[in-house]
Write an enzyme that holds these catalytic residues in place. Structure first.
Site, mmCIF file in Angstrom:
data_model
loop_
_atom_site.group_PDB
_atom_site.id
_atom_site.type_symbol
_atom_site.label_atom_id
_atom_site.label_comp_id
_atom_site.label_asym_id
_atom_site.label_seq_id
_atom_site.Cartn_x
_atom_site.Cartn_y
_atom_site.Cartn_z
ATOM 1 N N ASN A 45 0.965 -1.543 -0.258
ATOM 2 C CA ASN A 45 -0.068 0.397 -0.138
ATOM 3 C C ASN A 45 0.965 1.394 -0.020
ATOM 4 O O ASN A 45 0.361 2.490 0.595
ATOM 5 C CB ASN A 45 -0.917 -0.088 0.881
ATOM 6 C CG ASN A 45 -0.422 0.303 2.822
ATOM 7 O OD1 ASN A 45 1.148 -0.060 2.711
ATOM 8 N ND2 ASN A 45 -1.311 0.387 3.343
ATOM 9 N N GLY A 46 2.370 1.172 -0.107
ATOM 10 C CA GLY A 46 2.932 2.263 -0.454
ATOM 11 C C GLY A 46 3.701 2.877 0.761
ATOM 12 O O GLY A 46 4.297 3.473 1.054
ATOM 13 N N GLU A 47 3.276 2.144 2.097
ATOM 14 C CA GLU A 47 4.059 2.471 3.412
ATOM 15 C C GLU A 47 5.814 1.896 3.676
ATOM 16 O O GLU A 47 5.888 1.446 2.817
ATOM 17 C CB GLU A 47 3.550 1.435 4.591
ATOM 18 C CG GLU A 47 2.118 1.724 4.736
ATOM 19 C CD GLU A 47 1.247 1.625 6.390
ATOM 20 O OE1 GLU A 47 1.947 0.658 6.508
ATOM 21 O OE2 GLU A 47 0.142 2.059 6.590
ATOM 22 N N ASP A 178 19.125 35.640 -12.864
ATOM 23 C CA ASP A 178 17.865 36.123 -12.236
ATOM 24 C C ASP A 178 18.297 37.574 -10.994
ATOM 25 O O ASP A 178 19.468 37.752 -11.093
ATOM 26 C CB ASP A 178 16.849 35.924 -11.812
ATOM 27 C CG ASP A 178 16.437 34.800 -10.677
ATOM 28 O OD1 ASP A 178 17.394 35.254 -9.695
ATOM 29 O OD2 ASP A 178 16.187 33.785 -11.093
ATOM 30 N N LYS A 202 14.689 38.515 -16.189
ATOM 31 C CA LYS A 202 13.345 37.209 -16.690
ATOM 32 C C LYS A 202 12.035 37.978 -16.039
ATOM 33 O O LYS A 202 12.370 38.948 -15.042
ATOM 34 C CB LYS A 202 13.862 35.872 -15.705
ATOM 35 C CG LYS A 202 13.274 35.397 -15.007
ATOM 36 C CD LYS A 202 14.433 34.314 -15.148
ATOM 37 C CE LYS A 202 14.408 33.711 -13.079
ATOM 38 N NZ LYS A 202 14.323 32.373 -13.403
ATOM 39 N N ASP A 234 15.974 22.452 -12.938
ATOM 40 C CA ASP A 234 14.212 21.326 -12.867
ATOM 41 C C ASP A 234 13.986 21.374 -14.779
ATOM 42 O O ASP A 234 14.647 20.070 -14.917
ATOM 43 C CB ASP A 234 13.343 22.680 -12.268
ATOM 44 C CG ASP A 234 12.339 21.158 -11.843
ATOM 45 O OD1 ASP A 234 12.211 19.944 -12.353
ATOM 46 O OD2 ASP A 234 11.778 22.099 -11.069
ATOM 47 N N THR A 238 13.985 27.928 -18.231
ATOM 48 C CA THR A 238 14.362 28.899 -18.092
ATOM 49 C C THR A 238 16.160 29.133 -18.505
ATOM 50 O O THR A 238 16.915 30.216 -18.926
ATOM 51 C CB THR A 238 14.291 28.980 -16.552
ATOM 52 O OG1 THR A 238 12.977 29.197 -16.036
ATOM 53 C CG2 THR A 238 14.990 30.296 -15.539
#
Length: 327
Positions: A45-47, A178, A202, A234, A238
């Site tokens: 269940n992901g635990e 920036d 920007k 990421d 940019t």
């Protein structure tokens, strides 16, 4: 298991999550130590389940975990490791998060928004962490979110030393993506023999994540090698746009340097084709084969983390690693 000790008979326990075990092994090798064996798995269940296979009673524990996608799984596993160490009577617990999770959510841009970076710090403290260690926080104010000592390490000297070995520093301009990164760019410039600065103007829509538009360059870059710096990449939109603007304004060459390679899709494709001659990052986050490309260079952050861990364990000064400069 080999253990680091000192005359006071202190003992170190290096423990690692499953997100980036290679980095933990590199840190352990630098320290002449071993990662504590553990059993960890995920239920249907992901635990998450974690148990350390050796005693940690009375030891100074360092919980190493990177936070790639899926980031919430890595956070939960680290919190469970901290809780396990606390309940197993570890003497002290230091969370080592090279890439601090939710760092970009460090303030409110609009009403009814959370400050998730503060929540992460509270979760670490509640789980039982006494100290926090991270590399190149997105904003320095995050240091104040954790109720305890915070070691804010800098990857800039590592990255700058590598870049300086590749270029003629007399023809380099350090470029901030920036205005918010100008202070970091000044530190880069100092390490690159007083190189001049420029920044890319920007615009960003706070309602649209992972998207900003690079428009123009402030500063003289014509005929010069530009070192375009940032704390993280990421999706790469940019930074790729900034390379395009720099090239349009006459830059001879562009080298991208960033600490955290988040590399969400389609970052690898964008960076490989953006026109930069090289993209230099560290291994604070693991990279999959599909995130790699020909002009990517990955430097190991393990020696820096190992030195900081040793200073904390020996009750020395982490600040001494950066010539006394507060970060």
């Amino acid at each position: 298991m080999t253990e680091i000790t000192n005359p006071g008979e202190k003992k170190m326990a290096l423990v690692s999550g499953r997100a980036h075990p290679e980095l933990a092994e590199q840190i352990a090798a630098e320290l002449g130590n071993e990662v504590l064996p553990s059993s960890a798995y995920t239920f249907a269940n992901g635990e998450t389940y974690v148990r350390f296979n050796e005693s940690v009673r009375g030891k100074d524990a360092f919980v190493i975990q990177s936070h790639p996608a899926p980031i919430n799984d890595a956070i939960m596993e680290q919190l469970i490791m901290v809780d396990s160490l606390k309940r197993a009577s570890a003497r002290s617990i230091t969370v080592v998060s090279p890439f601090y999770p939710y760092a970009r959510q460090d303030k409110k841009h609009k009403g009814r928004e959370p400050i998730s970076a503060r929540l992460i710090a509270d979760l670490y403290k509640t789980a039982g962490a006494h100290r926090l260690m991270s590399v190149d926080l997105h904003t320095a104010q995050i240091q104040g979110f954790f109720d305890g000592p915070v070691d804010h390490l800098m990857a800039i000297p590592l990255l700058a030393e590598y870049v300086a070995s590749k270029v003629d520093t007399s023809n380099v301009t350090v470029v901030s993506p920036d205005t918010g990164r100008v202070r970091v760019a000044e530190q880069w410039a100092e390490l690159l023999d007083g190189a001049p600065l420029a920044f890319v103007h920007k615009t960003r829509d706070v309602n649209v994540p992972n998207q900003a538009v690079s428009k123009t360059v402030v500063g003289d870059i014509e005929g010069r090698t530009c070192v375009l710096i940032d704390d993280m990449i990421d999706t790469g939109g940019t930074i790729a746009g900034a390379v395009r603007v720099l090239k349009e304004h006459g830059a001879k060459d562009v080298i991208i340097a960033a600490t955290h390679a988040v590399f969400s899709d389609p970052a690898a494709e964008r960076l490989a084709n953006c026109g930069a001659s090289e993209v230099v990052v560290t291994n604070t986050l693991p990279l999959k084969p599909e995130q790699m490309f020909d002009n990517l260079t990955v430097l190991s952050i393990a020696p820096l983390l190992a030195r900081a861990i040793k200073e904390v364990f020996d009750e020395g000064s982490v600040t001494s690693l950066f010539d006394g400069r507060a970060n």
